[in-house]
Design a protein around this motif. Structure first.
Motif, PDB file in Angstrom:
ATOM      1  N   UNK A  26       6.140 -13.404   0.469  1.00 13.80           N
ATOM      2  CA  UNK A  26       5.816 -14.085   1.725  1.00 13.80           C
ATOM      3  C   UNK A  26       4.901 -13.223   2.590  1.00 13.80           C
ATOM      4  N   UNK A  27       5.171 -11.933   2.667  1.00 16.07           N
ATOM      5  CA  UNK A  27       4.317 -11.024   3.434  1.00 16.07           C
ATOM      6  C   UNK A  27       2.935 -10.903   2.783  1.00 16.07           C
ATOM      7  N   UNK A  28       2.922 -10.808   1.456  1.00 17.07           N
ATOM      8  CA  UNK A  28       1.663 -10.672   0.712  1.00 17.07           C
ATOM      9  C   UNK A  28       0.771 -11.891   0.939  1.00 17.07           C
ATOM     10  N   UNK A  29       1.323 -13.071   0.721  1.00 13.90           N
ATOM     11  CA  UNK A  29       0.553 -14.297   0.930  1.00 13.90           C
ATOM     12  C   UNK A  29       0.258 -14.530   2.415  1.00 13.90           C
ATOM     13  N   UNK A  30       1.253 -14.280   3.271  1.00  9.10           N
ATOM     14  CA  UNK A  30       1.072 -14.518   4.698  1.00  9.10           C
ATOM     15  C   UNK A  30      -0.027 -13.676   5.307  1.00  9.10           C
ATOM     16  N   UNK A  31      -0.212 -12.467   4.780  1.00  6.49           N
ATOM     17  CA  UNK A  31      -1.295 -11.621   5.264  1.00  6.49           C
ATOM     18  C   UNK A  31      -2.641 -11.994   4.693  1.00  6.49           C
ATOM     19  N   UNK A  34      -5.513 -17.155   6.389  1.00  4.47           N
ATOM     20  CA  UNK A  34      -5.975 -17.071   7.775  1.00  4.47           C
ATOM     21  C   UNK A  34      -4.802 -17.256   8.739  1.00  4.47           C
ATOM     22  N   UNK A  35      -4.992 -16.840   9.981  1.00  7.09           N
ATOM     23  CA  UNK A  35      -3.900 -16.862  10.957  1.00  7.09           C
ATOM     24  C   UNK A  35      -3.412 -18.273  11.259  1.00  7.09           C
ATOM     25  N   UNK A  36      -4.210 -19.293  10.929  1.00  8.66           N
ATOM     26  CA  UNK A  36      -3.824 -20.670  11.244  1.00  8.66           C
ATOM     27  C   UNK A  36      -2.753 -21.211  10.301  1.00  8.66           C
ATOM     28  N   UNK A  37      -2.573 -20.559   9.136  1.00 11.04           N
ATOM     29  CA  UNK A  37      -1.648 -21.079   8.130  1.00 11.04           C
ATOM     30  C   UNK A  37      -0.635 -20.043   7.649  1.00 11.04           C
ATOM     31  N   UNK A  38      -0.572 -18.891   8.301  1.00 14.96           N
ATOM     32  CA  UNK A  38       0.258 -17.795   7.800  1.00 14.96           C
ATOM     33  C   UNK A  38       1.747 -18.139   7.776  1.00 14.96           C
ATOM     34  N   UNK A  39       2.269 -18.648   8.878  1.00 19.06           N
ATOM     35  CA  UNK A  39       3.698 -18.957   8.956  1.00 19.06           C
ATOM     36  C   UNK A  39       4.075 -20.074   7.989  1.00 19.06           C
ATOM     37  N   UNK A  40       3.199 -21.053   7.816  1.00 20.04           N
ATOM     38  CA  UNK A  40       3.504 -22.163   6.907  1.00 20.04           C
ATOM     39  C   UNK A  40       3.676 -21.676   5.478  1.00 20.04           C
ATOM     40  N   UNK A  41       2.891 -20.666   5.074  1.00 23.86           N
ATOM     41  CA  UNK A  41       3.030 -20.103   3.735  1.00 23.86           C
ATOM     42  C   UNK A  41       4.323 -19.296   3.627  1.00 23.86           C
ATOM     43  N   UNK A 194     -14.074 -18.921   9.700  1.00 24.27           N
ATOM     44  CA  UNK A 194     -14.073 -17.862   8.703  1.00 24.27           C
ATOM     45  C   UNK A 194     -12.668 -17.721   8.120  1.00 24.27           C
ATOM     46  N   UNK A 195     -12.582 -17.848   6.814  1.00 27.93           N
ATOM     47  CA  UNK A 195     -11.285 -17.821   6.146  1.00 27.93           C
ATOM     48  C   UNK A 195     -10.935 -16.387   5.761  1.00 27.93           C
ATOM     49  N   UNK A 196     -10.830 -15.512   6.766  1.00 29.75           N
ATOM     50  CA  UNK A 196     -10.545 -14.103   6.522  1.00 29.75           C
ATOM     51  C   UNK A 196      -9.044 -13.860   6.502  1.00 29.75           C
ATOM     52  N   UNK A 197      -8.585 -12.851   5.764  1.00 28.46           N
ATOM     53  CA  UNK A 197      -7.155 -12.529   5.756  1.00 28.46           C
ATOM     54  C   UNK A 197      -6.658 -12.226   7.167  1.00 28.46           C
ATOM     55  N   UNK A 198      -5.457 -12.713   7.478  1.00 32.89           N
ATOM     56  CA  UNK A 198      -4.909 -12.489   8.814  1.00 32.89           C
ATOM     57  C   UNK A 198      -4.617 -11.007   9.049  1.00 32.89           C
ATOM     58  N   UNK A 199      -4.044 -10.327   8.038  1.00 33.79           N
ATOM     59  CA  UNK A 199      -3.650  -8.931   8.221  1.00 33.79           C
ATOM     60  C   UNK A 199      -3.564  -8.235   6.874  1.00 33.79           C
ATOM     61  N   UNK A 203      -0.528  -7.475   4.008  1.00 30.24           N
ATOM     62  CA  UNK A 203      -0.730  -7.610   2.565  1.00 30.24           C
ATOM     63  C   UNK A 203      -0.297  -6.328   1.855  1.00 30.24           C
ATOM     64  N   UNK A 204      -0.637  -5.173   2.431  1.00 30.65           N
ATOM     65  CA  UNK A 204      -0.279  -3.899   1.828  1.00 30.65           C
ATOM     66  C   UNK A 204       1.236  -3.705   1.786  1.00 30.65           C
ATOM     67  N   UNK A 205       1.912  -4.075   2.873  1.00 37.00           N
ATOM     68  CA  UNK A 205       3.375  -3.978   2.895  1.00 37.00           C
ATOM     69  C   UNK A 205       3.975  -4.879   1.821  1.00 37.00           C
ATOM     70  N   UNK A 206       3.469  -6.116   1.750  1.00 36.93           N
ATOM     71  CA  UNK A 206       3.963  -7.056   0.749  1.00 36.93           C
ATOM     72  C   UNK A 206       3.706  -6.570  -0.662  1.00 36.93           C
ATOM     73  N   UNK A 207       2.497  -6.045  -0.921  1.00 39.73           N
ATOM     74  CA  UNK A 207       2.157  -5.558  -2.257  1.00 39.73           C
ATOM     75  C   UNK A 207       3.021  -4.362  -2.642  1.00 39.73           C
ATOM     76  N   UNK A 208       3.242  -3.458  -1.690  1.00 35.85           N
ATOM     77  CA  UNK A 208       4.077  -2.297  -1.967  1.00 35.85           C
ATOM     78  C   UNK A 208       5.508  -2.685  -2.302  1.00 35.85           C
ATOM     79  N   UNK A 209       6.054  -3.636  -1.550  1.00 39.84           N
ATOM     80  CA  UNK A 209       7.418  -4.106  -1.818  1.00 39.84           C
ATOM     81  C   UNK A 209       7.490  -4.877  -3.127  1.00 39.84           C
ATOM     82  N   UNK A 210       6.432  -5.629  -3.442  1.00 41.85           N
ATOM     83  CA  UNK A 210       6.393  -6.324  -4.729  1.00 41.85           C
ATOM     84  C   UNK A 210       6.410  -5.324  -5.885  1.00 41.85           C
ATOM     85  N   UNK A 211       5.589  -4.298  -5.781  1.00 39.23           N
ATOM     86  CA  UNK A 211       5.532  -3.280  -6.834  1.00 39.23           C
ATOM     87  C   UNK A 211       6.895  -2.611  -6.983  1.00 39.23           C
ATOM     88  N   UNK A 212       7.514  -2.259  -5.866  1.00 41.63           N
ATOM     89  CA  UNK A 212       8.842  -1.643  -5.887  1.00 41.63           C
ATOM     90  C   UNK A 212       9.856  -2.583  -6.542  1.00 41.63           C
TER      91      UNK A 212
END
Length: 413
Positions: A26-31, A34-41, A194-199, A203-212
């Motif tokens: 959820x953190x990985x995708x949410x980050x 874009x900020x308009x759809x982060x919580x919905x994901x 602009x469809x830029x990543x929200x954060x 994403x890094x926190x989510x990826x790190x926890x996924x790897x762990x």
């Protein structure tokens, strides 16, 4: 049978690690969105922990691991409502771990699988439609496919293997994600948006926890704190490490620079690729799996562009292609000294057949499910809400840094 305290402790920890992977996703995708759809994901990921958990109790575990019926599905009766699931070990899976812990460990796999698909259709599916979708998808696709491979179904009888879910989870979810993105069509966005990543930090926190968590995801498949778990653990680390560097190389080669987003996505692609093979290959072979997986996943973007499908976060590219690749590489790289599977042309053929059957089955059944839900008018998000973003429409935002009003345009589903 006596319970082995060490093995039980190990599988308990692995179960908790796999459980953590769904919030991490959820953190990985949410980050990434874009900020308009982060919580919905994020809510689409978290809600799987409730919905799929209940499905697993009331029939899911039995349909996957119950007595085989014609090679297609398990008998729902033996374990429905956790009947006959207790502290006594089941020697089919582990002679030293309570059967209820096998139930819990496998439940975490069932939970994260539909959550993987959420990155492919960002901002285009109603929450009510999504709930119906994951219920039907889990019952009609995940339970049968998991039985075919892990429950003694027809693919297992043919000799197909999948240590931790490259076929059952990544191939099934990846190709279903692509089918869903195709069915829903391209996103409607505001002109100039602009469809830029929200954060990227998120994403890094989510990826790190996924790897762990992935260490529990792969090593836990041994159901014991033994040499096999150690091999799977090490292979997981090595494949993720080299995949990260290979993805960075390809970005440098094609775009002249490496991106932090690419580093994180590359690592996840490598982890997905090694998942089916982690318990069958030597650690040095895991380096080759990560290299090949990252290369194919990176270049799969050209196939996706050719298809013209708007898979928002490239779920098929990382998970579908990665899981498929790793599953086939078992046939080329498996070592019988690790886990009684010998590399050879026969195994390559069986593995290829398994991924093709699962990919085609997932695509067709997913499309049928979507048509059924769509016919009830509960699937698609209206175009004007797609433009504004689901978070804006629902009145919730990941950050309130732009003076957004929670009361404006509330269209909860």
């Amino acid at each position: 049978m006596p319970i082995n305290a060490g093995d039980t402790t190990f599988v308990l920890i692995c179960t908790a690690l796999v459980c953590m992977m769904t919030p991490a996703l959820a953190l990985f995708y949410g980050g990434l969105v874009n900020y308009r759809d982060s919580i919905s994901v994020m809510i689409q990921n978290f809600v799987c922990m409730g919905v799929i958990g209940l499905l697993w109790v009331f029939g899911g575990f039995s349909l996957v691991f119950g007595p085989d019926i014609g090679g297609v599905i398990g008998d729902i009766r033996p374990y429905f409502g956790m009947y006959h699931i207790g502290m006594e070990p089941n020697p089919t899976y582990s002679a030293g771990v309570p059967f209820i812990l096998i139930f819990a460990y496998q439940m975490m796999f069932a939970i994260i699988t539909p959550a993987l698909m959420t990155g492919s259709f960002v901002g285009r599916i109603r929450l009510s439609g999504y709930l119906a979708f994951i219920i039907l998808w889990t019952i009609l696709i995940y339970f049968p496919v998991a039985h075919w491979i892990w429950g003694g179904g027809f693919l297992a009888k043919l000799g197909a293997v999948d240590f931790a879910g490259g076929i059952v989870i990544h191939t099934a979810a990846g190709f279903s994600a692509l089918a869903t993105a195709r069915y829903l069509g391209k996103r409607k966005e505001a002109q100039g948006a602009k469809d830029a990543p929200m954060s990227l930090a998120l994403v890094a926190i989510g990826a790190g926890l996924l790897w762990f968590g992935w260490f529990g995801f792969n090593a836990g498949g041994a159901y014991a704190a033994d040499a096999l778990a150690s091999y799977a653990f090490t292979s997981t680390m090595l494949a993720g490490s080299i995949a990260m560097l290979v993805w960075m190389f390809w970005e440098w080669f094609h775009e002249g620079r490496a991106s932090f987003e690419g580093v994180l996505v590359g690592a996840v692609a490598g982890l997905a690729t090694v998942t089916p093979a982690a318990g069958y290959i030597e650690p040095m072979s895991a380096l080759l799996v990560g290299l090949i997986g990252a290369t194919l996943c990176y270049h799969a973007i050209y196939v996706q562009r050719w298809l013209g499908i708007d898979d928002t976060l490239q779920v098929w590219r990382a998970h579908g292609v990665g899981g498929l690749t790793g599953a086939i590489l078992i046939g080329a790289l498996a070592s019988s000294s690790i886990n009684k599977v010998e590399a050879g042309w026969h195994q390559i053929g069986v593995q290829t057949l398994a991924v093709v059957v699962v990919a085609v089955f997932a695509w067709i059944v997913t499309t049928i499910i979507l048509k059924i839900i769509d016919s009830a008018g509960k699937l698609r998000v209206p175009e004007e809400i797609q433009v504004a973003g689901l978070d804006t429409a629902d009145g919730e935002h990941a950050y309130n840094l732009w003076g957004m009003s929670n009361s404006a345009n509330d269209t909860r589903q």
